[in-house]
Design an enzyme around this catalytic site. Structure first.
Site, PDB file in Angstrom:
ATOM      1  N   SER A 104       0.928  -1.081   0.200  1.00  9.11           N
ATOM      2  CA  SER A 104       0.000   0.006   0.003  1.00  9.11           C
ATOM      3  C   SER A 104       0.762   1.437  -0.088  1.00  9.11           C
ATOM      4  O   SER A 104       0.562   2.222  -0.770  1.00  9.11           O
ATOM      5  CB  SER A 104      -0.825   0.119   1.421  1.00  9.11           C
ATOM      6  OG  SER A 104      -1.549  -1.337   1.621  1.00  9.11           O
ATOM      7  N   THR A 124       0.148  -3.140   9.111  1.00  5.59           N
ATOM      8  CA  THR A 124       0.174  -4.476   8.967  1.00  5.59           C
ATOM      9  C   THR A 124       0.595  -5.749  10.014  1.00  5.59           C
ATOM     10  O   THR A 124       1.544  -5.134  10.763  1.00  5.59           O
ATOM     11  CB  THR A 124       1.394  -4.814   7.629  1.00  5.59           C
ATOM     12  OG1 THR A 124       1.404  -6.161   7.517  1.00  5.59           O
ATOM     13  CG2 THR A 124       2.666  -4.017   7.702  1.00  5.59           C
ATOM     14  N   ASP A 126       2.329  -8.031   9.577  1.00  7.18           N
ATOM     15  CA  ASP A 126       3.648  -8.719   9.218  1.00  7.18           C
ATOM     16  C   ASP A 126       4.822  -7.822   9.892  1.00  7.18           C
ATOM     17  O   ASP A 126       5.794  -8.165  10.043  1.00  7.18           O
ATOM     18  CB  ASP A 126       3.810  -8.637   7.877  1.00  7.18           C
ATOM     19  CG  ASP A 126       2.727  -9.353   7.008  1.00  7.18           C
ATOM     20  OD1 ASP A 126       2.287 -10.559   7.893  1.00  7.18           O
ATOM     21  OD2 ASP A 126       2.675  -9.170   5.913  1.00  7.18           O
ATOM     22  N   MET A 168       1.643 -16.457   9.918  1.00  2.53           N
ATOM     23  CA  MET A 168       1.661 -15.621   8.813  1.00  2.53           C
ATOM     24  C   MET A 168       2.781 -14.838   8.876  1.00  2.53           C
ATOM     25  O   MET A 168       3.777 -14.933   9.565  1.00  2.53           O
ATOM     26  CB  MET A 168       0.351 -14.847   8.927  1.00  2.53           C
ATOM     27  CG  MET A 168      -1.131 -15.252   8.227  1.00  2.53           C
ATOM     28  SD  MET A 168      -2.286 -14.147   8.127  1.00  2.53           S
ATOM     29  CE  MET A 168      -3.372 -15.178   6.948  1.00  2.53           C
ATOM     30  N   GLU A 221       5.283 -18.791   7.417  1.00  2.88           N
ATOM     31  CA  GLU A 221       4.744 -19.386   6.189  1.00  2.88           C
ATOM     32  C   GLU A 221       5.706 -18.984   4.795  1.00  2.88           C
ATOM     33  O   GLU A 221       5.324 -19.890   3.987  1.00  2.88           O
ATOM     34  CB  GLU A 221       3.348 -18.654   5.747  1.00  2.88           C
ATOM     35  CG  GLU A 221       3.153 -17.145   5.621  1.00  2.88           C
ATOM     36  CD  GLU A 221       1.975 -16.588   5.397  1.00  2.88           C
ATOM     37  OE1 GLU A 221       1.115 -17.039   4.864  1.00  2.88           O
ATOM     38  OE2 GLU A 221       2.045 -15.204   5.371  1.00  2.88           O
TER      39      GLU A 221
HETATM   40  O1  F6P Z   1       0.244  -8.880   4.930  1.00  2.00           O
HETATM   41  C1  F6P Z   1      -0.831  -9.706   5.752  1.00  2.00           C
HETATM   42  C2  F6P Z   1      -0.999 -10.865   5.483  1.00  2.00           C
HETATM   43  O2  F6P Z   1      -1.779 -11.429   6.385  1.00  2.00           O
HETATM   44  C3  F6P Z   1       0.281 -11.975   5.340  1.00  2.00           C
HETATM   45  O3  F6P Z   1       0.739 -12.266   6.626  1.00  2.00           O
HETATM   46  C4  F6P Z   1      -0.268 -13.178   4.563  1.00  2.00           C
HETATM   47  O4  F6P Z   1       0.536 -13.530   3.903  1.00  2.00           O
HETATM   48  C5  F6P Z   1      -1.089 -12.350   3.420  1.00  2.00           C
HETATM   49  O5  F6P Z   1      -1.698 -11.027   4.241  1.00  2.00           O
HETATM   50  C6  F6P Z   1      -2.395 -13.195   3.285  1.00  2.00           C
HETATM   51  O6  F6P Z   1      -3.092 -12.050   2.499  1.00  2.00           O
HETATM   52  P1  F6P Z   1      -4.623 -12.478   1.652  1.00  2.00           P
HETATM   53  O7  F6P Z   1      -5.396 -11.901   2.763  1.00  2.00           O
HETATM   54  O8  F6P Z   1      -4.588 -11.708   0.647  1.00  2.00           O
HETATM   55  O9  F6P Z   1      -4.798 -13.669   1.442  1.00  2.00           O
END
Ligand code: F6P
Length: 318
Positions: A104, A124, A126, A168, A221
């Site tokens: 973003s 985020t 992450d 994640m 992941e």
């Molecule tokens: O960026 C946040 C996140 O939850 C990551 O940890 C994960 O890999 C991704 O988004 C999953 O994306 P989506 O919601 O598009 O499946």
């Protein structure tokens, strides 16, 4: 002055607290506020809504985002950016606040480079945005993961079993590393460090010989999928591991104190930046102080992993 605010990318707990803070601070300072629905997707299609103080009442404690969000890969094209600029012009927006993560904020930087006044807010789960120690949503996601793994440990201990828990973080291991330390994981596997399945199986055997009753691997992941990791372990050592993929459980729920606090400070600060006409920055935090990171730096740098934190785990999982 009329500003717009949007949330973009993966939802993160605390986004609503930031929307509330942006809206109310701007109104307090005599600005008009428009909410953009569905992030950059809604910016391109012109989904704007006037925001009043009451529109953001009672959202401080809610997870998700009342403005809705979306992944909008088409925004990165020249055509997408021009459509967004046309909407901003149509609705007479003087400045935009973008609440979101790396993808973003790259979008924010694209708008900034086109000369549009933008301010970003790092958000985020992450926690992988360059230049900030934390992002909105990270603490809540961590707590969600820690709570879940504490429960998994009950089963792992009762059955004297190996568990591989996938968390994640996309292509980064920051969430896994922090969460692994907080749950006392026996092994943390992240994409920033190579791993050796033979060494891990030796460690599992060694730990059980030392009297440990469980072995928990916290697996990012981005390093491997839990199923593949467990299969490899079985193949190399004959050790069976149960797997648990925490997935979206980590991303939802009421924000923690820390995320509400961070989001509120970031929100207020973003409007102060607009007031000072200081554009092209992402609001973040370092050593408990709000900082402003140039968007270009965020777009072009990778946040480093905390080396000390990774080293520290080896003293603890014996
Ligand atoms: O960026 C946040 C996140 O939850 C990551 O940890 C994960 O890999 C991704 O988004 C999953 O994306 P989506 O919601 O598009 O499946």
């Amino acid at each position: 002055m009329r500003i717009a605010v949007l949330t973009s990318g993966g939802d993160a707990p605390g986004m609503n607290a930031a929307v509330r803070a942006v809206t109310r601070t701007a109104i307090y300072k005599g600005m008009e506020v428009m909410g953009v629905k569905k992030g950059f997707a809604g910016l391109m299609t012109g989904e704007f809504k006037k925001m009043c103080s009451r529109d953001v009442g009672s959202i401080l404690s809610l997870g998700g985002t009342i403005l809705l969000t979306a992944r909008a890969p088409e925004f990165s094209s020249e055509e997408g950016i021009n459509r967004a600029l046309a909407s901003l012009k149509k609705y007479q927006i003087d400045a935009l606040v973008v609440i979101g993560g790396n993808g973003s904020q790259r979008g924010s930087n694209d708008l900034h480079k086109k000369g549009f006044p933008v301010v970003g807010i790092a958000s985020t789960i992450d926690n992988d945005v360059y230049g900030t120690h934390s992002t909105i949503g990270f603490d809540t996601a961590l707590n969600n993961a820690v709570g879940a793994i504490d429960k998994i440990r009950d089963t792992a201990t009762s059955h004297q079993r190996v568990f591989v828990v996938e968390v994640m973080g996309r292509d980064r291991g920051i969430l896994a590393l922090h969460c692994g330390i907080a749950v006392g994981a026996d092994c943390i596997v992240i994409p920033e460090r190579s791993f050796n399945i033979n060494q891990i199986s030796e460690k599992i055997k060694g730990n059980f010989e030392l009297g440990k009753k469980h072995f928990i691997v916290v697996l990012a992941e981005g390093a491997a999928k839990a199923e593949k990791f467990a299969d490899a372990l079985q193949l190399v050592s004959g050790i069976h591991a149960s797997i648990s993929v925490l997935g979206y459980l980590q991303r939802g729920g009421n924000p923690t104190f820390q995320d509400r606090f961070l989001a509120t400070n970031f929100g207020v600060n973003s409007v102060q930046l607009i007031e000072q006409k200081k554009f092209g920055y992402i609001v973040g935090v370092q050593n408990n102080h709000v900082v402003h990171i140039p968007m270009e730096d965020v777009a072009t740098n990778i946040k480093p992993i905390d080396e000390n934190l990774f080293e520290l785990q080896k003293y603890l999982c014996i």
